[in-house]
Design a protein around this motif. Structure first.
Motif, PDB file in Angstrom:
ATOM      1  N   ALA A 226       4.795  19.915 -11.491  1.00  0.00           N
ATOM      2  CA  ALA A 226       6.251  19.959 -11.418  1.00  0.00           C
ATOM      3  C   ALA A 226       6.899  19.074 -12.473  1.00  0.00           C
ATOM      4  O   ALA A 226       7.956  19.418 -13.029  1.00  0.00           O
ATOM      5  CB  ALA A 226       6.713  19.539 -10.021  1.00  0.00           C
ATOM      6  N   THR A 227       6.271  17.934 -12.767  1.00  0.00           N
ATOM      7  CA  THR A 227       6.812  17.044 -13.800  1.00  0.00           C
ATOM      8  C   THR A 227       6.783  17.716 -15.165  1.00  0.00           C
ATOM      9  O   THR A 227       7.770  17.673 -15.930  1.00  0.00           O
ATOM     10  CB  THR A 227       6.008  15.736 -13.841  1.00  0.00           C
ATOM     11  N   ASP A 239      18.358  23.303 -13.061  1.00  0.00           N
ATOM     12  CA  ASP A 239      19.179  22.490 -12.162  1.00  0.00           C
ATOM     13  C   ASP A 239      18.308  21.782 -11.138  1.00  0.00           C
ATOM     14  O   ASP A 239      18.234  20.561 -11.107  1.00  0.00           O
ATOM     15  CB  ASP A 239      20.214  23.381 -11.479  1.00  0.00           C
ATOM     16  N   TRP A 240      17.626  22.541 -10.256  1.00  0.00           N
ATOM     17  CA  TRP A 240      16.745  21.894  -9.303  1.00  0.00           C
ATOM     18  C   TRP A 240      15.426  22.635  -9.154  1.00  0.00           C
ATOM     19  O   TRP A 240      15.326  23.830  -9.438  1.00  0.00           O
ATOM     20  CB  TRP A 240      17.415  21.665  -7.960  1.00  0.00           C
ATOM     21  N   ILE A 241      14.416  21.883  -8.720  1.00  0.00           N
ATOM     22  CA  ILE A 241      13.109  22.416  -8.345  1.00  0.00           C
ATOM     23  C   ILE A 241      13.026  22.307  -6.828  1.00  0.00           C
ATOM     24  O   ILE A 241      13.071  21.219  -6.273  1.00  0.00           O
ATOM     25  CB  ILE A 241      11.959  21.630  -9.001  1.00  0.00           C
ATOM     26  N   GLU A 242      12.867  23.462  -6.174  1.00  0.00           N
ATOM     27  CA  GLU A 242      12.909  23.508  -4.709  1.00  0.00           C
ATOM     28  C   GLU A 242      11.509  23.580  -4.112  1.00  0.00           C
ATOM     29  O   GLU A 242      10.669  24.360  -4.562  1.00  0.00           O
ATOM     30  CB  GLU A 242      13.720  24.731  -4.285  1.00  0.00           C
ATOM     31  N   GLU A 243      11.281  22.784  -3.099  1.00  0.00           N
ATOM     32  CA  GLU A 243      10.022  22.764  -2.347  1.00  0.00           C
ATOM     33  C   GLU A 243       8.784  22.762  -3.244  1.00  0.00           C
ATOM     34  O   GLU A 243       7.898  23.595  -3.102  1.00  0.00           O
ATOM     35  CB  GLU A 243       9.954  23.953  -1.389  1.00  0.00           C
ATOM     36  N   ARG A 259      10.663  10.887 -11.548  1.00  0.00           N
ATOM     37  CA  ARG A 259      10.142  11.326 -12.841  1.00  0.00           C
ATOM     38  C   ARG A 259      11.000  12.391 -13.515  1.00  0.00           C
ATOM     39  O   ARG A 259      11.031  12.471 -14.750  1.00  0.00           O
ATOM     40  CB  ARG A 259       8.736  11.923 -12.667  1.00  0.00           C
ATOM     41  N   CYS A 260      11.679  13.221 -12.725  1.00  0.00           N
ATOM     42  CA  CYS A 260      12.227  14.469 -13.255  1.00  0.00           C
ATOM     43  C   CYS A 260      13.706  14.442 -13.608  1.00  0.00           C
ATOM     44  O   CYS A 260      14.211  15.427 -14.170  1.00  0.00           O
ATOM     45  CB  CYS A 260      11.982  15.602 -12.259  1.00  0.00           C
ATOM     46  N   GLY A 261      14.427  13.385 -13.307  1.00  0.00           N
ATOM     47  CA  GLY A 261      15.843  13.373 -13.619  1.00  0.00           C
ATOM     48  C   GLY A 261      16.111  13.697 -15.078  1.00  0.00           C
ATOM     49  O   GLY A 261      15.308  13.325 -15.940  1.00  0.00           O
ATOM     50  N   PRO A 262      17.195  14.415 -15.366  1.00  0.00           N
ATOM     51  CA  PRO A 262      18.293  14.817 -14.481  1.00  0.00           C
ATOM     52  C   PRO A 262      18.030  16.086 -13.655  1.00  0.00           C
ATOM     53  O   PRO A 262      18.905  16.522 -12.913  1.00  0.00           O
ATOM     54  CB  PRO A 262      19.444  15.049 -15.452  1.00  0.00           C
ATOM     55  N   VAL A 263      16.853  16.705 -13.836  1.00  0.00           N
ATOM     56  CA  VAL A 263      16.518  17.835 -12.972  1.00  0.00           C
ATOM     57  C   VAL A 263      16.406  17.350 -11.535  1.00  0.00           C
ATOM     58  O   VAL A 263      15.746  16.338 -11.262  1.00  0.00           O
ATOM     59  CB  VAL A 263      15.199  18.501 -13.421  1.00  0.00           C
TER      60      VAL A 263
END
Length: 375
Positions: A226-227, A239-243, A259-263
């Motif tokens: 995910a990172t 915008d976002w990563i869900e679940e 780790r993932c901001g701004p996501v």
């Protein structure tokens, strides 16, 4: 003689409606926790079973015109707990005391252990009791909750990039983000990773500049994957990563968020009960909380989580809320910033969500197979 407690519950009826077979998410490849097993990687309909089926609950009273309806998932498993245990505790109780009655149900169900089936079953009964209370008051549920009328802020979930490109301009213009499922996960290697990034780019090309792209991973990724994905897809307006992770991996979600901001990181759809949902918020593990109002344990659990999320600057965006009347009524009474989820790919063309103005939540039990009459 004591005072009459008002209407009493006289019967609890249930109906199970198959959900899996017609769902577009079950007919296409999406990344799931079973992606490591080739026989189950292509379609989740190969493994989901009856637990995905809808369960309807109808609570009747000694006033034939007064009833309430609730809903959950869990299929015949959740229905068995409702029909063979909880219904016996409900019959004979005051119909307009949902908090007290649900406390009894939850404690009686404790031997089954905390988790999905228990919270689904108790929550469905509570939703029916709230619907009943609003009908008794002659009010739409959102009014009983102190809410407001009108359209709700929302985001849109699509089956694929083609569905995103086909959204009506009026719906798209008001969407905060457009979400698509990811087809691949860690088991699919570099090629699958690249196709996931390409899917984000394709959706991005179909949307106005002000609308973000979000992805749903259905609990099937890990922190390293995910990172890397957040970094690779960020240039396309991710915008976002869900679940991305298992729902009980609170520490993993918190690490990923750092780790993932701004996501942003979204989750909570498969958390059950107040404690599990609150843990994601208080550990600063998610930016968007997506508990399901019909699964998580009932209206009171979801309402408490909405308030806690607002206190911590977390967006409250309950799962599948655009298709759940109880969730729409709750959102109309939720703190500012909450989002409904509109599903594009269902039978009818999606519209801007808003709660019904009819008494209760606006569901007609006869339309879903319950026999209704005056006696």
């Amino acid at each position: 003689m004591g005072l009459h407690p008002g209407p009493l519950v006289t019967a609890v009826e249930t109906r199970v409606a198959p959900f899996s077979s017609p769902a577009w998410l079950d007919r296409q490849r999406i990344s799931t926790p079973l992606g490591w097993f080739p026989e189950h990687a292509e379609q989740r309909s190969t493994w989901r079973g009856p637990g995905a089926d809808l369960v309807w609950v109808l609570i009747r009273t000694d006033d034939p015109a007064l009833y309430g309806i609730g809903q959950t998932r869990g299929g015949m498993v959740a229905e068995a707990l409702i029909a063979r245990h909880l219904a016996g505790l409900l019959v004979g109780t005051p119909a307009l005391e949902p908090s007290r009655t649900v406390a009894i149900l939850r404690r009686a169900a404790a031997p089954y252990a905390a988790g999905g089936t228990t919270e689904m079953a108790v929550g469905a009964c509570e939703l029916a009791l709230w619907d009943l209370a609003a009908r008794a008051a002659g009010l739409p549920l959102f009014r009983l909750l102190g809410g407001r009328d009108g359209p709700l802020p929302y985001y849109v979930t699509c089956a694929d990039p083609a569905a995103a490109a086909g959204l009506e301009p009026e719906l798209l213009d008001g969407a905060h983000t457009v979400k698509v499922p990811m087809a691949y996960g860690p088991a699919d290697g570099a090629a699958g990773f690249g196709r996931n990034v390409e899917r984000v780019a394709e959706v991005r090309s179909a949307l106005p500049a002000g609308v973000g792209v979000s992805v749903d991973c259905f609990m099937s990724w890990d922190v390293p994957y995910a990172t890397r994905f957040a970094a690779a897809a960020a240039p396309h307006g991710l915008d976002w990563i869900e679940e991305p992770l298992a729902p009980d991996d609170v520490a993993g979600h918190a690490e990923l968020r750092a780790r993932c901001g701004p996501v942003r990181i979204a989750g909570g759809e498969h958390t059950f009960g107040l404690r599990a949902g609150a843990a994601l918020i208080t550990a600063r593990a998610v930016d968007v909380l997506q508990c399901d109002v019909t699964w998580c344990g009932g209206l009171t659990v979801a309402r408490t989580l909405a308030e806690l999320a607002a206190e911590h600057g977390v967006v409250f965006a309950p799962h599948a809320s655009g298709t759940q009347p109880w969730a729409l009524h709750l959102l109309a009474a939720a703190p500012p910033g909450a989002l409904a989820e509109v599903m594009a790919g269902v039978a009818r063309q999606p519209t801007v969500p808003r709660p019904s103005s009819d008494p209760g939540v606006g569901v007609d039990p006869a339309a879903i197979g319950f026999a209704m009459g005056t006696s």
